[in-house]
Design a protein around this motif. Structure first.
Motif, PDB file in Angstrom:
ATOM      1  N   UNK A 120     -11.958  42.244  -4.365  1.00 57.32           N
ATOM      2  CA  UNK A 120     -11.269  40.948  -4.237  1.00 57.32           C
ATOM      3  C   UNK A 120      -9.869  41.041  -4.821  1.00 57.32           C
ATOM      4  N   UNK A 121      -9.759  41.685  -5.975  1.00 55.86           N
ATOM      5  CA  UNK A 121      -8.460  41.812  -6.642  1.00 55.86           C
ATOM      6  C   UNK A 121      -7.459  42.540  -5.749  1.00 55.86           C
ATOM      7  N   UNK A 122      -7.891  43.635  -5.127  1.00 56.58           N
ATOM      8  CA  UNK A 122      -7.002  44.404  -4.246  1.00 56.58           C
ATOM      9  C   UNK A 122      -6.670  43.631  -2.977  1.00 56.58           C
ATOM     10  N   UNK A 123      -7.679  42.968  -2.435  1.00 57.45           N
ATOM     11  CA  UNK A 123      -7.497  42.283  -1.153  1.00 57.45           C
ATOM     12  C   UNK A 123      -6.460  41.169  -1.240  1.00 57.45           C
ATOM     13  N   UNK A 124      -6.442  40.460  -2.387  1.00 59.14           N
ATOM     14  CA  UNK A 124      -5.540  39.322  -2.515  1.00 59.14           C
ATOM     15  C   UNK A 124      -4.376  39.588  -3.474  1.00 59.14           C
ATOM     16  N   UNK A 125      -4.204  40.833  -3.873  1.00 58.97           N
ATOM     17  CA  UNK A 125      -3.071  41.181  -4.736  1.00 58.97           C
ATOM     18  C   UNK A 125      -3.104  40.520  -6.096  1.00 58.97           C
ATOM     19  N   UNK A 126      -4.323  40.354  -6.681  1.00 60.43           N
ATOM     20  CA  UNK A 126      -4.434  39.614  -7.939  1.00 60.43           C
ATOM     21  C   UNK A 126      -4.196  40.498  -9.171  1.00 60.43           C
ATOM     22  N   UNK A 127      -4.361  41.804  -9.036  1.00 61.09           N
ATOM     23  CA  UNK A 127      -4.079  42.706 -10.156  1.00 61.09           C
ATOM     24  C   UNK A 127      -4.943  42.450 -11.380  1.00 61.09           C
ATOM     25  N   UNK A 128      -6.228  42.144 -11.178  1.00 58.68           N
ATOM     26  CA  UNK A 128      -7.134  41.831 -12.291  1.00 58.68           C
ATOM     27  C   UNK A 128      -7.802  43.102 -12.803  1.00 58.68           C
ATOM     28  N   UNK A 129      -7.791  43.279 -14.134  1.00 59.37           N
ATOM     29  CA  UNK A 129      -8.418  44.452 -14.758  1.00 59.37           C
ATOM     30  C   UNK A 129      -9.701  44.012 -15.460  1.00 59.37           C
ATOM     31  N   UNK A 130     -10.860  44.432 -14.967  1.00 57.84           N
ATOM     32  CA  UNK A 130     -12.139  43.841 -15.402  1.00 57.84           C
ATOM     33  C   UNK A 130     -12.531  44.084 -16.852  1.00 57.84           C
ATOM     34  N   UNK A 131     -12.010  45.129 -17.506  1.00 57.07           N
ATOM     35  CA  UNK A 131     -12.499  45.452 -18.849  1.00 57.07           C
ATOM     36  C   UNK A 131     -11.661  44.858 -19.980  1.00 57.07           C
ATOM     37  N   UNK A 132     -10.588  44.158 -19.651  1.00 59.74           N
ATOM     38  CA  UNK A 132      -9.767  43.546 -20.702  1.00 59.74           C
ATOM     39  C   UNK A 132     -10.452  42.298 -21.252  1.00 59.74           C
ATOM     40  N   UNK A 181      -1.243  35.430   0.393  1.00 59.24           N
ATOM     41  CA  UNK A 181      -2.286  36.397   0.724  1.00 59.24           C
ATOM     42  C   UNK A 181      -3.588  35.671   1.087  1.00 59.24           C
ATOM     43  N   UNK A 182      -3.926  34.645   0.313  1.00 54.55           N
ATOM     44  CA  UNK A 182      -5.142  33.884   0.588  1.00 54.55           C
ATOM     45  C   UNK A 182      -5.063  33.231   1.971  1.00 54.55           C
ATOM     46  N   UNK A 183      -3.904  32.652   2.260  1.00 50.52           N
ATOM     47  CA  UNK A 183      -3.708  32.009   3.567  1.00 50.52           C
ATOM     48  C   UNK A 183      -3.864  33.009   4.702  1.00 50.52           C
ATOM     49  N   UNK A 184      -3.289  34.183   4.535  1.00 50.21           N
ATOM     50  CA  UNK A 184      -3.309  35.179   5.609  1.00 50.21           C
ATOM     51  C   UNK A 184      -4.728  35.648   5.921  1.00 50.21           C
ATOM     52  N   UNK A 186      -7.184  33.569   5.975  1.00 48.67           N
ATOM     53  CA  UNK A 186      -7.897  32.420   6.541  1.00 48.67           C
ATOM     54  C   UNK A 186      -8.442  31.441   5.528  1.00 48.67           C
ATOM     55  N   UNK A 187      -8.133  31.650   4.233  1.00 46.44           N
ATOM     56  CA  UNK A 187      -8.590  30.708   3.217  1.00 46.44           C
ATOM     57  C   UNK A 187      -7.671  29.485   3.181  1.00 46.44           C
ATOM     58  N   UNK A 188      -8.183  28.382   2.670  1.00 46.83           N
ATOM     59  CA  UNK A 188      -7.398  27.152   2.557  1.00 46.83           C
ATOM     60  C   UNK A 188      -7.234  26.812   1.084  1.00 46.83           C
ATOM     61  N   UNK A 189      -6.098  26.217   0.742  1.00 46.69           N
ATOM     62  CA  UNK A 189      -5.805  25.865  -0.646  1.00 46.69           C
ATOM     63  C   UNK A 189      -5.372  24.398  -0.707  1.00 46.69           C
ATOM     64  N   UNK A 190      -6.022  23.641  -1.607  1.00 48.07           N
ATOM     65  CA  UNK A 190      -5.551  22.282  -1.923  1.00 48.07           C
ATOM     66  C   UNK A 190      -4.798  22.386  -3.241  1.00 48.07           C
ATOM     67  N   UNK A 191      -3.515  22.065  -3.198  1.00 47.36           N
ATOM     68  CA  UNK A 191      -2.574  22.340  -4.296  1.00 47.36           C
ATOM     69  C   UNK A 191      -2.136  21.003  -4.893  1.00 47.36           C
ATOM     70  N   UNK A 192      -2.626  20.695  -6.113  1.00 42.82           N
ATOM     71  CA  UNK A 192      -2.250  19.453  -6.788  1.00 42.82           C
ATOM     72  C   UNK A 192      -1.100  19.760  -7.741  1.00 42.82           C
ATOM     73  N   UNK A 193      -0.006  19.017  -7.639  1.00 43.99           N
ATOM     74  CA  UNK A 193       1.142  19.314  -8.497  1.00 43.99           C
ATOM     75  C   UNK A 193       2.048  18.102  -8.627  1.00 43.99           C
TER      76      UNK A 193
END
Length: 542
Positions: A120-132, A181-184, A186-193
């Motif tokens: 998931x991290x690679x697919x969406x460019x999140x750069x998450x390191x699981x052991x930190x 990346x999420x949009x590409x 096919x995911x949808x985002x509801x953005x409250x701001x």
């Protein structure tokens, strides 16, 4: 293709209609922004979509199928995931442990879970390191973990509540890249701001809620921040700009060589020195967790410095208790209003007394004076436009912005000489922001000295007479608010620049202002703090 459709949603609470006949349609593979002032009903609507509350009327349709949610677990099963403004992570666990917590049945807790997280991290460019450990992560990295956590559970529609509140500009850019990346995929985002400039840059569609109902939709390419603000609050967009200088040569607060250590001797604050004069706003910029909270605690008296001095005008107050500091004119707008600013289950008039128990009108001699406190609370409610049915309702029943206006009114009512304003407009809409900025400017004209701490760089630059940057407990840089840009300030906050920050001269184009020309924010931003993790700001309308 529609991912989510809410139709005719109505939700009533005793004495208030939070949502009335709301309609919202979110297309698949898009970012759909939801904007509205405090108390407009955004958070109630999202609680309904996430299964935390049931609507009194209306329907929810997911992927073309009408559904009914009894709990967040039902919503998660149907692919709805929510990333709250205040992160729901356990600091003492690793990233992997946080992600799998509560979802152990999906992929276990070992190699399979680790591979899924990496995928998931690679697919969406999140750069998450699981052991930190989560406690070792910065704010932006924690947010990416939260996003990964809901994707891990199979979310196809993500609700992001104020996701940029505590991010510097560079981190906001990275988050928006993640959303693309999420949009590409096919995911949808509801953005409250509340940050209207950001909404216009990242959203594909915008729905505006006012007073509990939908008042319109907008297409970003055809809309300006001013038009959006007027649709949102029915008035023009305010800016935090301060035109004239009111700085005097009279020192009000002088801090010299302040040092604060942990029990193990590690410096939380190191060699902090500054002076704030009457009529001056000193803005303190810094990524969360770099010593701002410890500095505020030392100034208000919640923690005592290991060395160094603090002086209020001619009095050294380093050893003074908090109550004496308050009585002698130190005002305090706390960064976490739920933990340090309010008794949520107490009525408004009792909250008006907090922090000023021994002072008029709350006290008469050694006795409390409830009648006078109640009368003054009515005045604050009127003067500061605190929207409430009365002064006997609990603080918890108010939206976040109205809670904040009550606190600002309480502190300003005692005519402080020195005001600590920690994130004074966090979680408030553009209308309430304007009122709070006006109060700070007015008090500044009358000689108030202000320490302004904010995650909103436009607010810091617009309101401050002097700017300092704090990094790892040290003041590492200073800047001229008249020339510095949010991007340059954001860079210094990450430790990339020290000393006096000079605005880099670039040829003037429509995109780059000339030196000396203050950049005016496209829209006032909202500040937020991670410290509020146990006091989420999603009780906007009840």
């Amino acid at each position: 293709m529609t991912a989510v459709e809410l139709a005719g949603i109505t939700k009533r609470f005793p004495g208030v209609v939070a949502n009335h006949d709301i309609h919202l349609t979110v297309r698949k593979g898009t970012v759909h922004a939801l904007v509205g002032e405090n108390g407009a009903g955004k958070s109630t609507l999202m609680k309904i979509l996430y299964g935390m509350q049931k609507p009194d009327e209306g329907t929810i349709t997911i992927d073309g199928e009408q559904v009914s949610f009894s709990s967040p677990a039902d919503a998660i099963t149907r692919g709805i995931g929510m990333v709250h403004q205040h992160f729901m992570l356990a600091d003492n666990l690793t990233v992997l442990e946080n992600v799998v917590l509560g979802s152990e049945k999906l992929y276990g807790i070992g190699g399979k879970a680790r591979r899924k997280i990496a995928e998931i991290s690679d697919r969406y460019g999140l750069g998450v390191r699981p052991d930190l450990l989560v406690e070792d992560l910065g704010v932006a990295a924690r947010q990416r973990v939260e996003i990964l956590k809901v994707l891990y559970r199979g979310a196809r529609t993500l609700i992001l509540d104020e996701p940029t509140a505590v991010l510097v500009p560079q981190e906001v850019d990275a988050l928006f890249e993640n959303l693309r990346e999420l949009k590409s995929e096919g995911l949808s985002v509801i953005f409250i701001s509340h940050k209207l400039g950001e909404v216009l840059s990242v959203a594909d569609d915008i729905t505006v809620i006012r007073r509990g109902t939908t008042v319109g939709t907008a297409v970003p390419s055809e809309t300006t921040p001013r038009q959006l603000a007027e649709l949102m609050v029915g008035s023009e967009l305010p800016t935090p700009e301060t035109a004239e200088s009111t700085v005097t040569d009279r020192p009000v607060l002088t801090v010299k060589d302040l040092r604060l250590e942990t029990t193990g001797g590690k410096a939380l604050l190191d060699d902090i020195s500054f002076t704030i004069h009457a009529g001056e706003v000193l803005g303190l910029a810094g990524v969360e967790g770099n010593g701002q909270t410890e500095l505020v605690d030392a100034l208000i008296g919640l923690k005592h410095a290991d060395s160094g001095t603090i002086a209020l005008a001619d009095d050294e107050i380093t050893a003074w208790p908090t109550r004496k500091r308050r009585e002698q004119g130190v005002g305090y707008i706390p960064e976490d209003r739920h933990r340090h600013g309010l008794l949520l289950e107490a009525p408004l008039w009792e909250n008006r007394i907090l922090g000023h128990v021994t002072e008029k009108p709350n006290a008469k001699g050694v006795w409390l004076n409830p009648k006078a406190a109640q009368e003054d609370t009515r005045r604050i409610v009127e003067d500061y436009d605190v929207r409430t049915p009365g002064i006997d309702v609990t603080a918890a029943s108010l939206s976040g912005g109205n809670q904040q206006k009550l606190i600002v009114g309480r502190e300003m009512s005692h005519n402080p000489r020195f005001l600590i304003a920690a994130h004074p407009t966090r979680g408030v809409d553009v209308g309430a922001q304007a009122q709070i900025w006006d109060q700070i400017r007015e008090a500044r004209r009358e000689g108030l000295a202000v320490l302004l701490i904010s995650a909103d760089l436009d607010e810091l630059i617009g309101l401050s007479d002097t700017l300092r940057v704090i990094y790892n407990g040290k003041l590492v840089a200073d800047a001229d608010p008249a020339t510095i840009t949010p991007e340059e300030l954001g860079s210094a906050m990450t430790g990339a620049a020290t000393g006096h920050l000079e605005h880099e001269e670039t040829p003037k184009t429509p995109e780059s202002p000339a030196k000396g020309e203050k950049t005016t924010p496209a829209a006032p931003a909202e500040a937020g703090t991670q410290a509020d993790a146990d006091a989420p700001e999603d009780d906007e309308a009840r």
